[in-house]
Motif scaffolding. Structure first.
Motif, PDB file in Angstrom:
ATOM      1  N   UNK A   1       0.843  -1.192   0.000  1.00 18.56           N
ATOM      2  CA  UNK A   1       0.000   0.000   0.000  1.00 18.56           C
ATOM      3  C   UNK A   1       0.876   1.238   0.000  1.00 18.56           C
ATOM      4  N   UNK A   2       0.483   2.204  -0.808  1.00 23.65           N
ATOM      5  CA  UNK A   2       1.127   3.503  -0.795  1.00 23.65           C
ATOM      6  C   UNK A   2       0.057   4.568  -0.690  1.00 23.65           C
ATOM      7  N   UNK A   3       0.424   5.747  -0.299  1.00 25.66           N
ATOM      8  CA  UNK A   3      -0.541   6.840  -0.187  1.00 25.66           C
ATOM      9  C   UNK A   3      -1.130   7.147  -1.554  1.00 25.66           C
ATOM     10  N   UNK A   4      -2.451   7.339  -1.605  1.00 31.29           N
ATOM     11  CA  UNK A   4      -3.097   7.615  -2.891  1.00 31.29           C
ATOM     12  C   UNK A   4      -2.547   8.879  -3.537  1.00 31.29           C
ATOM     13  N   UNK A   5      -2.042   9.809  -2.742  1.00 32.53           N
ATOM     14  CA  UNK A   5      -1.483  11.042  -3.303  1.00 32.53           C
ATOM     15  C   UNK A   5      -0.175  10.775  -4.043  1.00 32.53           C
ATOM     16  N   UNK A   6       0.432   9.610  -3.766  1.00 33.62           N
ATOM     17  CA  UNK A   6       1.686   9.277  -4.431  1.00 33.62           C
ATOM     18  C   UNK A   6       1.455   8.737  -5.838  1.00 33.62           C
ATOM     19  N   UNK A   7       0.196   8.408  -6.150  1.00 30.87           N
ATOM     20  CA  UNK A   7      -0.148   7.885  -7.476  1.00 30.87           C
ATOM     21  C   UNK A   7      -0.780   9.001  -8.292  1.00 30.87           C
ATOM     22  N   UNK A   8      -0.157   9.350  -9.384  1.00 31.21           N
ATOM     23  CA  UNK A   8      -0.650  10.432 -10.251  1.00 31.21           C
ATOM     24  C   UNK A   8      -0.987   9.844 -11.617  1.00 31.21           C
ATOM     25  N   UNK A   9      -2.207  10.072 -12.076  1.00 27.78           N
ATOM     26  CA  UNK A   9      -2.643   9.572 -13.377  1.00 27.78           C
ATOM     27  C   UNK A   9      -3.025  10.743 -14.278  1.00 27.78           C
ATOM     28  N   UNK A  10      -2.760  10.565 -15.550  1.00 21.75           N
ATOM     29  CA  UNK A  10      -3.068  11.614 -16.526  1.00 21.75           C
ATOM     30  C   UNK A  10      -3.474  10.957 -17.843  1.00 21.75           C
ATOM     31  N   UNK A  11      -4.690  11.226 -18.287  1.00 23.91           N
ATOM     32  CA  UNK A  11      -5.194  10.661 -19.534  1.00 23.91           C
ATOM     33  C   UNK A  11      -5.479  11.785 -20.530  1.00 23.91           C
ATOM     34  N   UNK A  12      -5.054  11.573 -21.791  1.00 20.22           N
ATOM     35  CA  UNK A  12      -5.315  12.561 -22.842  1.00 20.22           C
ATOM     36  C   UNK A  12      -5.993  11.879 -24.019  1.00 20.22           C
ATOM     37  N   UNK A  13      -6.943  12.593 -24.638  1.00 15.94           N
ATOM     38  CA  UNK A  13      -7.618  12.055 -25.818  1.00 15.94           C
ATOM     39  C   UNK A  13      -6.800  12.364 -27.074  1.00 15.94           C
ATOM     40  N   UNK A  14      -7.222  11.974 -28.274  1.00 20.88           N
ATOM     41  CA  UNK A  14      -6.419  12.179 -29.483  1.00 20.88           C
ATOM     42  C   UNK A  14      -6.025  13.628 -29.753  1.00 20.88           C
ATOM     43  N   UNK A  15      -6.823  14.573 -29.260  1.00 19.02           N
ATOM     44  CA  UNK A  15      -6.508  15.983 -29.488  1.00 19.02           C
ATOM     45  C   UNK A  15      -5.590  16.562 -28.423  1.00 19.02           C
ATOM     46  N   UNK A  16      -5.223  15.752 -27.413  1.00 16.81           N
ATOM     47  CA  UNK A  16      -4.387  16.226 -26.321  1.00 16.81           C
ATOM     48  C   UNK A  16      -5.161  16.794 -25.156  1.00 16.81           C
ATOM     49  N   UNK A  17      -6.482  16.733 -25.229  1.00 14.48           N
ATOM     50  CA  UNK A  17      -7.328  17.242 -24.147  1.00 14.48           C
ATOM     51  C   UNK A  17      -7.336  16.258 -22.985  1.00 14.48           C
ATOM     52  N   UNK A  18      -7.260  16.776 -21.769  1.00 19.99           N
ATOM     53  CA  UNK A  18      -7.268  15.922 -20.581  1.00 19.99           C
ATOM     54  C   UNK A  18      -8.608  15.208 -20.418  1.00 19.99           C
ATOM     55  N   UNK A  19      -8.533  13.941 -20.053  1.00 18.46           N
ATOM     56  CA  UNK A  19      -9.718  13.152 -19.724  1.00 18.46           C
ATOM     57  C   UNK A  19      -9.678  12.882 -18.221  1.00 18.46           C
ATOM     58  N   UNK A  20     -10.699  13.298 -17.478  1.00 18.81           N
ATOM     59  CA  UNK A  20     -10.692  13.111 -16.021  1.00 18.81           C
ATOM     60  C   UNK A  20     -10.537  11.637 -15.639  1.00 18.81           C
ATOM     61  N   UNK A  21      -9.716  11.367 -14.639  1.00 16.87           N
ATOM     62  CA  UNK A  21      -9.538  10.017 -14.116  1.00 16.87           C
ATOM     63  C   UNK A  21      -9.852  10.002 -12.629  1.00 16.87           C
ATOM     64  N   UNK A  22     -10.249   8.854 -12.138  1.00 21.24           N
ATOM     65  CA  UNK A  22     -10.557   8.689 -10.718  1.00 21.24           C
ATOM     66  C   UNK A  22      -9.820   7.472 -10.202  1.00 21.24           C
TER      67      UNK A  22
END
Length: 329
Positions: free
Chosen positions: A18-39
């Protein structure tokens, strides 16, 4: 549709930790480079679910960092397609290797391969779930092969109706091991093999489902008086739920293993949540019920554990979504 890839965080010895959830960073982008929200949420010890809902088709990119370090293999490319675009198409009309004639039911074996029973070719054929090529095949007995399932030992169970009807058990290499035909059996259709070796067989003529011992002897009938035209069956043993499609009543009925009626849903029609001769049915790990429509539109619809309509996931070109099965992923 909502997508949920998993991430496992491990310590220096390769064990989930287990690690702190703040230590995990996710970033998703669509074909145009726009950010897609992740949870991000923890599923179990050291296992995280990264949930996102793409809005457009095309290649998306997922970047993941843990403690500011990029996860190996990043970025992950995710190809988002239309819901009507198959991820994989298997087979074509014919009788040769990798070809199909009258595929009526489908299952997944203990290795995650796709297993198809063909009425026209009177055989079972096993396909690689990733590439779609044929791995093996073997002939089956009986006039009209129909249902198929694979038990925990990797044995194939195949029903057939018409002349010489029954349930037949085959080894991995296709050798016939046993034939089951209790006196009450008339027209067996789909079937499921339970973890303890008992079998649930849809009996179309008797308008019920037969719960059989591993030796084929009858334990009880299920659904008598409720079912009009039972066809395909799915079982969730952890929830003690048996779902049966009824093509004559245009609905799905749920029972427990004692035979008690729980609920039903659906009616004839073309709107969301309606059916025209429902065929294949499967249950996912969350209890959702996936149903294939057998005529007019070939839709595959998803319903919640209580039968509430959720969405349509696909439409089969030939308008007959017969067998339905879920691969491990």
């Amino acid at each position: 549709f909502k997508c949920v890839p998993e991430l496992t965080t491990m310590d220096n010895e390769g064990r989930p930790c287990i690690t702190n959830s703040r230590a995990v960073i996710t970033n998703m982008k669509d074909p145009s480079g726009t950010n897609v929200p992740t949870q991000l949420q923890m599923k179990s010890w050291g296992v995280w679910e990264i949930e996102y809902l793409p809005k457009v088709k095309g290649n998306h990119s997922l970047d993941v960092k843990v403690n500011s370090l990029q996860v190996a293999g990043i970025p992950f490319d995710v190809d988002v397609r239309s819901k009507d675009t198959p991820v994989l198409t298997i087979g074509r009309q014919g009788s040769g290797e990798g070809e199909l004639n009258g595929p009526v039911s489908v299952a997944v074996d203990t290795d995650g391969n796709i297993v198809v029973v063909e009425r026209g070719n009177k055989r079972v054929q096993v396909f690689d779930a990733n590439k779609g090529h044929s791995l093996s095949s073997f002939p089956v007995d009986g006039e009209k092969p129909f249902g198929i399932d694979v038990d925990s030992n990797g044995r194939f169970f195949v029903t057939s109706w018409g002349e010489n009807c029954g349930v037949r058990c085959y080894a991995r290499d296709g050798k016939l091991l046993n034939t089951f035909k209790p006196d009450c059996m008339r027209c067996p259709h789909d079937l499921k093999v339970l973890k303890d070796g008992r079998m649930l067989v849809v009996e179309n003529t008797l308008k019920s489902c037969l719960l059989l011992q591993p030796d084929g002897s009858l334990i009880r009938e299920i659904g008598k008086g409720h079912l009009q035209g039972p066809y395909y069956i799915a079982v969730d043993e952890s929830r003690d739920v048996i779902c049966v499609t009824d093509w004559a009543a245009h609905k799905v009925l749920a029972f427990d293993r004692d035979g008690s009626f729980i609920f039903d849903f659906g009616k004839e029609g073309q709107n969301d949540g309606e059916f025209h001769r429902p065929h294949g049915v499967a249950l996912d790990r969350d209890g959702n019920i996936i149903v294939g429509n057998g005529g007019k539109n070939g839709r595959v619809q998803v319903f919640g554990p209580e039968g509430s309509f959720k969405r349509t996931v696909a439409k089969v070109k030939e308008n007959y979504a017969t067998g339905v099965a879920l691969t491990p992923d």
